[in-house]
Design an enzyme around this catalytic site. Structure first.
Site, PDB file in Angstrom:
ATOM      1  N   ARG A   1      12.436  -8.865   3.539  1.00 58.01           N
ATOM      2  CA  ARG A   1      12.641  -7.412   3.612  1.00 58.01           C
ATOM      3  C   ARG A   1      13.508  -7.057   4.823  1.00 58.01           C
ATOM      4  O   ARG A   1      14.437  -6.261   4.715  1.00 58.01           O
ATOM      5  CB  ARG A   1      11.270  -6.724   3.717  1.00 58.01           C
ATOM      6  CG  ARG A   1      11.305  -5.219   3.729  1.00 58.01           C
ATOM      7  CD  ARG A   1       9.947  -4.647   3.387  1.00 58.01           C
ATOM      8  NE  ARG A   1       9.165  -4.321   4.586  1.00 58.01           N
ATOM      9  CZ  ARG A   1       7.915  -3.829   4.555  1.00 58.01           C
ATOM     10  NH1 ARG A   1       7.294  -3.661   3.401  1.00 58.01           N
ATOM     11  NH2 ARG A   1       7.291  -3.514   5.659  1.00 58.01           N
TER      12      ARG A   1
ATOM     13  N   ARG B   1      -8.866   1.191  10.057  1.00 56.53           N
ATOM     14  CA  ARG B   1      -8.450  -0.181  10.343  1.00 56.53           C
ATOM     15  C   ARG B   1      -9.452  -0.925  11.216  1.00 56.53           C
ATOM     16  O   ARG B   1      -9.226  -2.095  11.521  1.00 56.53           O
ATOM     17  CB  ARG B   1      -7.111  -0.148  11.076  1.00 56.53           C
ATOM     18  CG  ARG B   1      -5.903  -0.487  10.191  1.00 56.53           C
ATOM     19  CD  ARG B   1      -4.715  -0.308  11.083  1.00 56.53           C
ATOM     20  NE  ARG B   1      -3.515  -0.986  10.765  1.00 56.53           N
ATOM     21  CZ  ARG B   1      -2.470  -0.444  10.133  1.00 56.53           C
ATOM     22  NH1 ARG B   1      -2.551   0.753   9.625  1.00 56.53           N
ATOM     23  NH2 ARG B   1      -1.360  -1.121  10.005  1.00 56.53           N
TER      24      ARG B   1
ATOM     25  N   ARG C   1      12.436  -1.887  10.547  1.00 53.24           N
ATOM     26  CA  ARG C   1      11.304  -1.477  11.387  1.00 53.24           C
ATOM     27  C   ARG C   1      11.112  -2.502  12.490  1.00 53.24           C
ATOM     28  O   ARG C   1      11.042  -3.690  12.229  1.00 53.24           O
ATOM     29  CB  ARG C   1      10.031  -1.374  10.535  1.00 53.24           C
ATOM     30  CG  ARG C   1       9.678   0.049  10.188  1.00 53.24           C
ATOM     31  CD  ARG C   1       8.516   0.087   9.252  1.00 53.24           C
ATOM     32  NE  ARG C   1       7.263  -0.319   9.905  1.00 53.24           N
ATOM     33  CZ  ARG C   1       6.078  -0.218   9.322  1.00 53.24           C
ATOM     34  NH1 ARG C   1       5.986   0.264   8.100  1.00 53.24           N
ATOM     35  NH2 ARG C   1       4.991  -0.590   9.958  1.00 53.24           N
TER      36      ARG C   1
ATOM     37  N   LYS D   1       0.833  -1.212   0.000  1.00 55.92           N
ATOM     38  CA  LYS D   1       0.000   0.000   0.000  1.00 55.92           C
ATOM     39  C   LYS D   1       0.868   1.262   0.000  1.00 55.92           C
ATOM     40  O   LYS D   1       0.587   2.200  -0.738  1.00 55.92           O
ATOM     41  CB  LYS D   1      -0.910   0.047   1.244  1.00 55.92           C
ATOM     42  CG  LYS D   1      -1.843  -1.141   1.393  1.00 55.92           C
ATOM     43  CD  LYS D   1      -2.798  -0.949   2.563  1.00 55.92           C
ATOM     44  CE  LYS D   1      -2.140  -0.828   3.925  1.00 55.92           C
ATOM     45  NZ  LYS D   1      -1.454  -2.052   4.400  1.00 55.92           N
TER      46      LYS D   1
ATOM     47  N   ARG E   1       0.557  -8.313  13.775  1.00 56.86           N
ATOM     48  CA  ARG E   1      -0.042  -7.300  12.884  1.00 56.86           C
ATOM     49  C   ARG E   1      -0.993  -7.969  11.885  1.00 56.86           C
ATOM     50  O   ARG E   1      -2.056  -7.438  11.580  1.00 56.86           O
ATOM     51  CB  ARG E   1       1.059  -6.518  12.160  1.00 56.86           C
ATOM     52  CG  ARG E   1       1.856  -5.615  13.100  1.00 56.86           C
ATOM     53  CD  ARG E   1       3.150  -5.126  12.472  1.00 56.86           C
ATOM     54  NE  ARG E   1       2.944  -4.236  11.341  1.00 56.86           N
ATOM     55  CZ  ARG E   1       3.810  -4.034  10.365  1.00 56.86           C
ATOM     56  NH1 ARG E   1       4.984  -4.675  10.372  1.00 56.86           N
ATOM     57  NH2 ARG E   1       3.548  -3.211   9.381  1.00 56.86           N
TER      58      ARG E   1
HETATM   59  P1  AMP Z   1       1.526   0.747   9.388  1.00 59.80           P
HETATM   60  O1  AMP Z   1       2.728   1.559   9.061  1.00 59.80           O
HETATM   61  O2  AMP Z   1       0.301   1.204   8.660  1.00 59.80           O
HETATM   62  O3  AMP Z   1       1.758  -0.740   9.243  1.00 59.80           O
HETATM   63  O4  AMP Z   1       1.225   1.011  10.938  1.00 59.80           O
HETATM   64  C1  AMP Z   1       2.166   0.691  11.926  1.00 59.80           C
HETATM   65  C2  AMP Z   1       1.472   0.564  13.273  1.00 59.80           C
HETATM   66  O5  AMP Z   1       0.839   1.798  13.619  1.00 59.80           O
HETATM   67  C3  AMP Z   1       0.357  -0.457  13.323  1.00 59.80           C
HETATM   68  O6  AMP Z   1       0.823  -1.766  13.549  1.00 59.80           O
HETATM   69  C4  AMP Z   1      -0.483   0.074  14.490  1.00 59.80           C
HETATM   70  O7  AMP Z   1       0.115  -0.217  15.726  1.00 59.80           O
HETATM   71  C5  AMP Z   1      -0.390   1.562  14.271  1.00 59.80           C
HETATM   72  N1  AMP Z   1      -1.467   2.062  13.402  1.00 59.80           N
HETATM   73  C6  AMP Z   1      -1.332   2.629  12.172  1.00 59.80           C
HETATM   74  N2  AMP Z   1      -2.513   2.986  11.666  1.00 59.80           N
HETATM   75  C7  AMP Z   1      -3.442   2.631  12.591  1.00 59.80           C
HETATM   76  C8  AMP Z   1      -4.856   2.721  12.647  1.00 59.80           C
HETATM   77  N3  AMP Z   1      -5.573   3.252  11.639  1.00 59.80           N
HETATM   78  N4  AMP Z   1      -5.475   2.249  13.762  1.00 59.80           N
HETATM   79  C9  AMP Z   1      -4.774   1.729  14.790  1.00 59.80           C
HETATM   80  N5  AMP Z   1      -3.450   1.601  14.783  1.00 59.80           N
HETATM   81  C10 AMP Z   1      -2.761   2.051  13.703  1.00 59.80           C
END
Ligand code: AMP
Length: 195
Positions: free
Chosen positions: A127, A88, A139, A13, A150
């Protein structure tokens, strides 16, 4: 143009969102990146989010809803935006609907990236190993155990949004396992045509 990129972690994404930014000149709103920035700054939101993110769980709806509400009021969002990683949960999707209605804005399309979970796990392990070998930072939440959490969060809390948006007629699904350029083309084909 307002769109949502929906899909599990590691589905591509972020990569596709960046391409859309370049092509269409609208910003990518990644709640994950905004939260990482808050953690790096040590803000109060960052302090509340850090441990949750390190575990691979979702931070509370209130926090991300407020972040998105404020961010979408910035001038660079006037022509549209790409939501990457938000909503989410169903509660977030409902809050987004209310927020958009309040701001007299319309959502054009929700694009679901469909990918095989086993393949995602493979990709993420690769990765992390490549980044590590190249001396780049990995990360923290790309650690395989955290990544699994996740994925679980996606399956349980986020995947219901596929039906949520299907019922509203805004859902489109693409094959997220296709080569990157083919995914980009598929997305372009789903964007609203402007006159
Ligand atoms: P991402 O970079 O989108 O994979 O997000 C990394 C982490 O941020 C996720 O594993 C969650 O802990 C938190 N996070 C990001 N977006 C959201 C969301 N919309 N709702 C809740 N937690 C989020």
């Amino acid at each position: 143009m307002r769109l949502i990129l929906l899909g599990p972690p590691g589905a591509g994404k972020g990569t596709q969102a960046q391409r859309l930014v370049v092509r269409h000149g609208i910003p990518q709103l990644s709640t994950g990146e905004m939260l990482r920035a808050a953690v790096a700054q040590g803000s109060s939101v960052g302090k509340r989010a850090k441990d949750i993110m390190d575990r691979g769980d979702l931070v509370s709806d209130d926090i991300v809803i407020q972040i998105v509400d404020e961010r979408t009021d910035e001038p660079d969002c006037a022509r549209g935006f790409i939501l990457d990683g938000f909503p989410r949960t169903v509660a977030q999707a409902e809050a987004l609907d209310a927020m958009l209605a309040r701001k007299h804005l319309k959502l054009d399309v929700v694009i679901e990236f469909r990918v095989d979970e086993a393949l995602l796990m493979e990709r993420i392990v690769k990765r992390a190993a490549e980044a590590h070998a190249a001396g780049q930072p990995v990360r923290r939440d790309d650690d395989p155990d955290v990544f699994k959490t996740r994925l679980d969060a996606y399956r349980v809390q986020t995947r219901p949004l596929v039906d949520y948006y299907r019922h509203r007629g805004t859902l489109q699904t693409i094959d997220g396992m296709a080569p990157m350029d083919a995914v980009t083309d598929a997305i372009e084909g789903l964007l609203p045509h402007r006159v």
